[in-house]
Design a protein around this motif. Structure first.
Motif, PDB file in Angstrom:
ATOM      1  N   VAL A  48       2.895  21.517  -7.994  1.00 27.82           N
ATOM      2  CA  VAL A  48       1.886  20.692  -8.656  1.00 27.82           C
ATOM      3  C   VAL A  48       1.741  19.349  -7.945  1.00 27.82           C
ATOM      4  CG1 VAL A  48       1.308  19.492 -10.799  1.00 27.82           C
ATOM      5  CG2 VAL A  48       2.221  21.820 -10.879  1.00 27.82           C
ATOM      6  N   GLU A  49       2.860  18.771  -7.540  1.00 29.49           N
ATOM      7  CA  GLU A  49       2.818  17.496  -6.818  1.00 29.49           C
ATOM      8  C   GLU A  49       2.081  17.640  -5.494  1.00 29.49           C
ATOM      9  OE1 GLU A  49       5.992  14.114  -5.225  1.00 29.49           O
ATOM     10  OE2 GLU A  49       6.671  15.848  -6.382  1.00 29.49           O
ATOM     11  N   PHE A  50       2.282  18.771  -4.829  1.00 27.19           N
ATOM     12  CA  PHE A  50       1.580  19.037  -3.573  1.00 27.19           C
ATOM     13  C   PHE A  50       0.078  19.162  -3.805  1.00 27.19           C
ATOM     14  CE2 PHE A  50      -0.096  22.256  -0.586  1.00 27.19           C
ATOM     15  CZ  PHE A  50       0.082  21.561   0.600  1.00 27.19           C
ATOM     16  N   LEU A  51      -0.317  19.844  -4.880  1.00 27.83           N
ATOM     17  CA  LEU A  51      -1.739  19.983  -5.199  1.00 27.83           C
ATOM     18  C   LEU A  51      -2.358  18.628  -5.541  1.00 27.83           C
ATOM     19  CD1 LEU A  51      -1.672  23.257  -7.337  1.00 27.83           C
ATOM     20  CD2 LEU A  51      -2.375  22.987  -4.949  1.00 27.83           C
ATOM     21  N   PHE A  52      -1.612  17.795  -6.244  1.00 26.66           N
ATOM     22  CA  PHE A  52      -2.114  16.450  -6.535  1.00 26.66           C
ATOM     23  C   PHE A  52      -2.280  15.650  -5.245  1.00 26.66           C
ATOM     24  CE2 PHE A  52      -0.876  16.940 -11.052  1.00 26.66           C
ATOM     25  CZ  PHE A  52      -2.037  16.458 -11.617  1.00 26.66           C
ATOM     26  N   GLY A  53      -1.370  15.850  -4.291  1.00 28.14           N
ATOM     27  CA  GLY A  53      -1.515  15.164  -3.004  1.00 28.14           C
ATOM     28  C   GLY A  53      -2.793  15.552  -2.305  1.00 28.14           C
ATOM     29  N   ILE A  54      -3.142  16.843  -2.342  1.00 32.43           N
ATOM     30  CA  ILE A  54      -4.398  17.291  -1.736  1.00 32.43           C
ATOM     31  C   ILE A  54      -5.593  16.703  -2.488  1.00 32.43           C
ATOM     32  CG2 ILE A  54      -5.812  19.321  -1.251  1.00 32.43           C
ATOM     33  CD1 ILE A  54      -3.266  20.899  -0.841  1.00 32.43           C
ATOM     34  N   PHE A  55      -5.506  16.699  -3.834  1.00 37.66           N
ATOM     35  CA  PHE A  55      -6.600  16.132  -4.628  1.00 37.66           C
ATOM     36  C   PHE A  55      -6.793  14.649  -4.321  1.00 37.66           C
ATOM     37  CE2 PHE A  55      -7.615  13.649  -8.451  1.00 37.66           C
ATOM     38  CZ  PHE A  55      -8.917  14.075  -8.659  1.00 37.66           C
ATOM     39  N   LEU A  56      -5.708  13.900  -4.226  1.00 35.60           N
ATOM     40  CA  LEU A  56      -5.815  12.468  -3.958  1.00 35.60           C
ATOM     41  C   LEU A  56      -6.335  12.205  -2.553  1.00 35.60           C
ATOM     42  CD1 LEU A  56      -2.531  11.277  -5.675  1.00 35.60           C
ATOM     43  CD2 LEU A  56      -4.860  10.858  -6.448  1.00 35.60           C
ATOM     44  N   PHE A  57      -6.004  13.085  -1.620  1.00 38.50           N
ATOM     45  CA  PHE A  57      -6.545  12.941  -0.264  1.00 38.50           C
ATOM     46  C   PHE A  57      -8.059  13.137  -0.284  1.00 38.50           C
ATOM     47  CE2 PHE A  57      -7.850  14.691   3.832  1.00 38.50           C
ATOM     48  CZ  PHE A  57      -7.360  13.713   4.693  1.00 38.50           C
ATOM     49  N   GLY A  58      -8.517  14.155  -1.007  1.00 39.25           N
ATOM     50  CA  GLY A  58      -9.955  14.352  -1.132  1.00 39.25           C
ATOM     51  C   GLY A  58     -10.639  13.213  -1.857  1.00 39.25           C
ATOM     52  N   ASN A  59      -9.977  12.679  -2.889  1.00 42.95           N
ATOM     53  CA  ASN A  59     -10.533  11.540  -3.613  1.00 42.95           C
ATOM     54  C   ASN A  59     -10.649  10.317  -2.709  1.00 42.95           C
ATOM     55  OD1 ASN A  59     -11.294  10.396  -6.318  1.00 42.95           O
ATOM     56  ND2 ASN A  59      -9.581   9.049  -5.847  1.00 42.95           N
ATOM     57  N   GLY A  60      -9.608  10.074  -1.904  1.00 42.21           N
ATOM     58  CA  GLY A  60      -9.660   8.949  -0.972  1.00 42.21           C
ATOM     59  C   GLY A  60     -10.709   9.141   0.101  1.00 42.21           C
ATOM     60  N   ALA A  61     -10.887  10.398   0.569  1.00 40.24           N
ATOM     61  CA  ALA A  61     -11.924  10.669   1.567  1.00 40.24           C
ATOM     62  C   ALA A  61     -13.313  10.409   1.000  1.00 40.24           C
ATOM     63  CB  ALA A  61     -11.805  12.113   2.048  1.00 40.24           C
ATOM     64  N   TRP A  62     -13.526  10.775  -0.251  1.00 43.01           N
ATOM     65  CA  TRP A  62     -14.815  10.505  -0.898  1.00 43.01           C
ATOM     66  C   TRP A  62     -15.054   8.996  -0.984  1.00 43.01           C
ATOM     67  CZ3 TRP A  62     -18.741  13.589  -2.860  1.00 43.01           C
ATOM     68  CH2 TRP A  62     -19.672  12.941  -3.657  1.00 43.01           C
ATOM     69  N   ILE A  63     -14.018   8.239  -1.366  1.00 46.67           N
ATOM     70  CA  ILE A  63     -14.165   6.779  -1.465  1.00 46.67           C
ATOM     71  C   ILE A  63     -14.504   6.190  -0.100  1.00 46.67           C
ATOM     72  CG2 ILE A  63     -12.948   4.632  -1.973  1.00 46.67           C
ATOM     73  CD1 ILE A  63     -11.297   6.169  -4.019  1.00 46.67           C
ATOM     74  N   MET A  64     -13.826   6.662   0.932  1.00 48.35           N
ATOM     75  CA  MET A  64     -14.028   6.092   2.264  1.00 48.35           C
ATOM     76  C   MET A  64     -15.414   6.407   2.805  1.00 48.35           C
ATOM     77  SD  MET A  64     -11.669   6.520   5.669  1.00 48.35           S
ATOM     78  CE  MET A  64     -12.164   8.208   5.932  1.00 48.35           C
ATOM     79  N   VAL A  65     -15.929   7.589   2.497  1.00 48.93           N
ATOM     80  CA  VAL A  65     -17.222   7.992   3.050  1.00 48.93           C
ATOM     81  C   VAL A  65     -18.380   7.436   2.232  1.00 48.93           C
ATOM     82  CG1 VAL A  65     -18.693   9.973   3.582  1.00 48.93           C
ATOM     83  CG2 VAL A  65     -16.255  10.062   4.100  1.00 48.93           C
ATOM     84  N   PHE A  66     -18.296   7.516   0.908  1.00 50.99           N
ATOM     85  CA  PHE A  66     -19.449   7.211   0.066  1.00 50.99           C
ATOM     86  C   PHE A  66     -19.358   5.879  -0.664  1.00 50.99           C
ATOM     87  CE2 PHE A  66     -19.242  11.857   0.296  1.00 50.99           C
ATOM     88  CZ  PHE A  66     -20.510  12.139   0.773  1.00 50.99           C
ATOM     89  N   GLU A  67     -18.180   5.271  -0.747  1.00 50.60           N
ATOM     90  CA  GLU A  67     -18.070   4.035  -1.519  1.00 50.60           C
ATOM     91  C   GLU A  67     -17.700   2.850  -0.631  1.00 50.60           C
ATOM     92  OE1 GLU A  67     -15.569   4.490  -4.917  1.00 50.60           O
ATOM     93  OE2 GLU A  67     -16.646   6.241  -5.679  1.00 50.60           O
ATOM     94  N   SER A  68     -16.493   2.814  -0.121  1.00 49.10           N
ATOM     95  CA  SER A  68     -16.071   1.687   0.726  1.00 49.10           C
ATOM     96  C   SER A  68     -15.093   2.205   1.759  1.00 49.10           C
ATOM     97  CB  SER A  68     -15.416   0.582  -0.123  1.00 49.10           C
ATOM     98  OG  SER A  68     -14.292   1.076  -0.791  1.00 49.10           O
ATOM     99  N   GLY A  69     -15.484   2.100   3.004  1.00 52.00           N
ATOM    100  CA  GLY A  69     -14.618   2.551   4.086  1.00 52.00           C
ATOM    101  C   GLY A  69     -13.687   1.452   4.539  1.00 52.00           C
ATOM    102  N   GLY A  70     -13.299   1.525   5.782  1.00 55.62           N
ATOM    103  CA  GLY A  70     -12.418   0.502   6.331  1.00 55.62           C
ATOM    104  C   GLY A  70     -11.283   1.107   7.131  1.00 55.62           C
ATOM    105  N   THR A  71     -10.815   0.336   8.097  1.00 51.90           N
ATOM    106  CA  THR A  71      -9.740   0.823   8.960  1.00 51.90           C
ATOM    107  C   THR A  71      -8.440   1.008   8.186  1.00 51.90           C
ATOM    108  OG1 THR A  71     -10.760  -0.384  10.797  1.00 51.90           O
ATOM    109  CG2 THR A  71      -8.486   0.353  11.087  1.00 51.90           C
ATOM    110  N   ILE A  72      -8.137   0.065   7.302  1.00 53.66           N
ATOM    111  CA  ILE A  72      -6.878   0.146   6.550  1.00 53.66           C
ATOM    112  C   ILE A  72      -6.849   1.396   5.689  1.00 53.66           C
ATOM    113  CG2 ILE A  72      -5.453  -1.001   4.825  1.00 53.66           C
ATOM    114  CD1 ILE A  72      -6.489  -3.653   5.812  1.00 53.66           C
TER     115      ILE A  72
END
Length: 667
Positions: free
Chosen positions: A478-502
């Motif tokens: 379950v923790e591994f699946l949450f890690g994948i979900f959070l990676f996708g959530n962060g990718a969505w934020i970076m692409v559609f909301e606010s990107g950045g090098t950090i």
């Protein structure tokens, strides 16, 4: 007796002196941070801002001086501030002279006698202040070794007023020479002390040169022999950077609190009520908004967050009775996490209202991280209590209570946020972390319950290992699946909301450590367990007659053999114990012969001969109880119920996983 008492007082005096120097070592560095923060944010209203070039040059000089002062040793820092105080006294004294000479001229114009003016309280205060200025200036630059310099300094501070009292009451009646003396007195009051200060500094030029040269040689020597990292760590500790930033932020917070309170009180027509919750909340929100308006203030707030989480960790540690220094790790990582969140969301550059909202969101993410840290502190203690058969009900109750508090706080935070905010990527991230905390706590309590049940069983529970493995494997999956979900959530934020090098860098770190490394580690443990089970299943299972005839114990765990597997060398072991052993090597724990072979060697003797030969090597039952298991040096028998890398200490010590590092790439 006086000598004995004097010796007894020396350690106390030395301790007090060290404490005072330690406090000064922090306090005297704070003004440098204030100066750098003010200059970088253009918060000082300088009269020459109409000349940009001059303003830039003066700002650069101020930044250099403030930076140099921050890195000085305490001994040099005291001398530096002594010179600053001397210059400040000199300017204040000159202004004080001009003010009172102006008051004297006004008194003469109003037909007040000189005697009345001298006997007035204002003149006596002036005389006292100027003498105090002269004394402090003299002591600061240490001119008391030269009597003529001391006399000149004292005369200079009072010289303009002395000259004015001896001139005609009406300055228009003075001749050219008298007016020249009066003008000279104004310059002499500044020039004479300044020359004394310059002379004092000039006498220490050689000391400054050799001290600077020695310091540079020492820095070069440390970097060459110990490395840059050791040098930076040493300077970090010497300069007390976290404490300085913490004092800077708290003192800035206190000053702004006083100014805002006075401002609100002045705007109120009626009497200001400090118990008014609305006014207090308004002041607090304004203070929090201004408390993260620059990079240095964000660093200061991070230091305050580190201190708070550190003390929370100490409190939790005292409740659960843990001896692990996890609270230090908790404070450090919390500060780093808060600072990274502030950088990747651009906290200091937002508008005030947006900054307050973003700060609240960052604190929610930080709270979920703290809950993960608390679980990491509680879990090893919970497992050790259950495995050690500790009968202290109070000790068990304290640890279980902390777990139950986590199970209450995490759902409460989710309910509160979902009730007041619309769905967003930030809300999904916080919810994922809260659910992950709940699952990890439930998994820990389930494993704890199984171990407690096993403690009260009279027989060996061979299936316990499988139950614990499946429960922990489910939690880690379950923790591994949450890690994948959070990676996708962060990718969505970076692409559609606010990107950045950090944000991109933190997502790469998250993907490597919390997805790839976790998946590879879990697959390795799964394959090791699968291979060990395959090897165990290839061995025959002992019958009840064989066990009763042997009437022995397992040579690995020294427990009674209720069920057992028979190795090719005719040794009996518990299936679970032998499976753990096969994680390390394929040799028999007693005779070191091969337990599992993929192919039968050509020169192998017949099966009966092998059994007969091994029967001759079997020890008596009495000696078997005292045989030691021969592990290779440094080997650790892993726990297959723990779906983590072979070194089980990493799991018990909670090596940072997605529960900690996931926060760093989310807003």
């Amino acid at each position: 007796m006086q000598g004995i008492h004097g010796i007894a007082h020396q350690p106390a005096q030395s301790y007090i002196k060290l404490k005072v120097l330690a406090i000064l070592d922090v306090v005297l560095r704070v003004p440098s941070v204030f100066m750098v923060d003010a200059l970088l944010n253009y918060q000082i209203p300088l009269p020459w801002h109409t000349r940009p070039v001059l303003a830039v040059i003066l700002s650069i000089i101020g930044l250099v001086l403030a930076s140099v002062a921050f890195f000085l040793s305490i001994r040099v820092l005291l001398k530096f501030y002594g010179a600053v105080i001397a210059i400040s006294i000199l300017g204040t004294s000159s202004w004080w002279n001009q003010v009172f000479i102006g008051q004297f001229n006004e008194a003469i114009e109003e037909s007040q006698s000189v005697r009345d003016f001298i006997e007035s309280s204002d003149f006596q205060m002036y005389l006292f202040v100027q003498l105090a200025y002269a004394t402090v200036f003299t002591v600061t630059i240490r001119t008391q070794h030269f009597l003529i310099t001391e006399v000149m300094v004292f005369t200079a501070f009072l010289f303009p007023m002395i000259v004015r009292l001896n001139l005609p009451l009406d300055l228009e009646e003075t001749n050219t020479s008298q007016y020249a003396v009066y003008t000279f007195s104004q310059y002499f009051a500044v020039a004479a002390p300044m020359l004394a200060l310059v002379a004092t500094v000039a006498m220490k030029i050689s000391w400054i040169y050799y001290t600077t040269k020695y310091s540079l040689m020492l820095v070069k020597h440390i970097i060459r022999n110990y490395g840059l990292q050791i040098f930076l760590e040493d300077q970090w500790q010497r300069l007390h950077v976290p404490t300085v930033l913490r004092v800077f932020w708290l003192s800035r917070f206190a000053l702004q609190c006083v100014f805002l309170t006075i401002m609100v009180m002045s705007q109120e027509e009626d009497k200001f009520d400090l118990l008014n919750a609305g006014k207090v909340w308004q002041i607090f929100t304004n203070l929090m908004i201004s408390g993260c308006d620059s990079t240095l203030t964000v660093l200061g707030m991070s230091a305050v967050v580190s201190s708070i989480t550190h003390h929370v960790g100490i409190f939790i540690q005292s409740i659960i009775g843990s001896n692990v220094d996890e609270e230090k790790h908790m404070g450090t990582v919390s500060a780093i996490l808060f600072f990274i969140l502030a950088l990747q969301t651009g906290l200091s550059g937002l508008a005030p209202e947006q900054r307050l909202t973003r700060l609240y969101r960052n604190f929610c993410l930080l709270l979920t991280a703290i809950m993960h840290f608390v679980h990491n502190m509680v879990n090893p203690v919970l497992m050790s209590l259950s495995a050690s058969h500790n009968l202290s009900v109070y000790r068990h109750l304290r640890v279980v209570s902390v777990c139950l508090i986590l199970l209450v706080v995490a759902p409460w935070l989710m309910i509160h946020l979902w009730s007041n905010y619309h769905i967003s990527t930030w809300l999904l991230a916080v919810s994922a972390f809260c659910v992950e905390v709940c699952i990890k706590v439930i998994i820990s309590l389930m494993v704890y319950s199984l171990f407690i049940i096993d403690a009260y069983r009279n027989t060996f529970w061979e299936g316990l290992d499988d139950y614990v493995y499946y429960i922990k494997a489910f939690g880690n999956s379950v923790e591994f699946l949450f890690g994948i979900f959070l990676f996708g959530n962060g990718a969505w934020i970076m692409v559609f909301e606010s990107g950045g090098t950090i944000r991109a860098v933190m997502m790469c770190i998250h993907a490597y450590f919390n997805i790839w490394q976790q998946a590879k580690s879990g697959w390795k443990i799964f394959m090791n367990r699968r291979t060990a089970v395959k090897k165990i299943n290839s061995l025959p299972e002992a019958t009840l007659d064989q066990l009763s005839d042997r009437n022995d114990v397992c040579a690995i765990c020294y427990q009674d053999l209720i069920t057992a597997r028979i190795t090719p060398c005719n040794h009996f072991f518990h299936s679970l114990c032998l499976r753990k052993w096969l994680y390390v090597q394929d040799n028999c724990p007693l005779c070191h012969s091969d337990i599992y072979q993929t192919e039968k060697p050509d020169d192998a003797p017949p099966e009966g001969d092998v059994n007969n030969a091994n029967d001759d090597q079997m020890p008596d039952n009495e000696n078997l109880h005292h045989r030691h298991v021969h592990l290779p040096e440094g080997a650790v028998v892993p726990d297959p119920s723990n779906p983590s890398p072979i070194n089980s200490n990493d799991q018990e010590n909670n090596v940072p996983r997605s529960s900690q590092n996931d926060h760093e790439h989310l807003d």
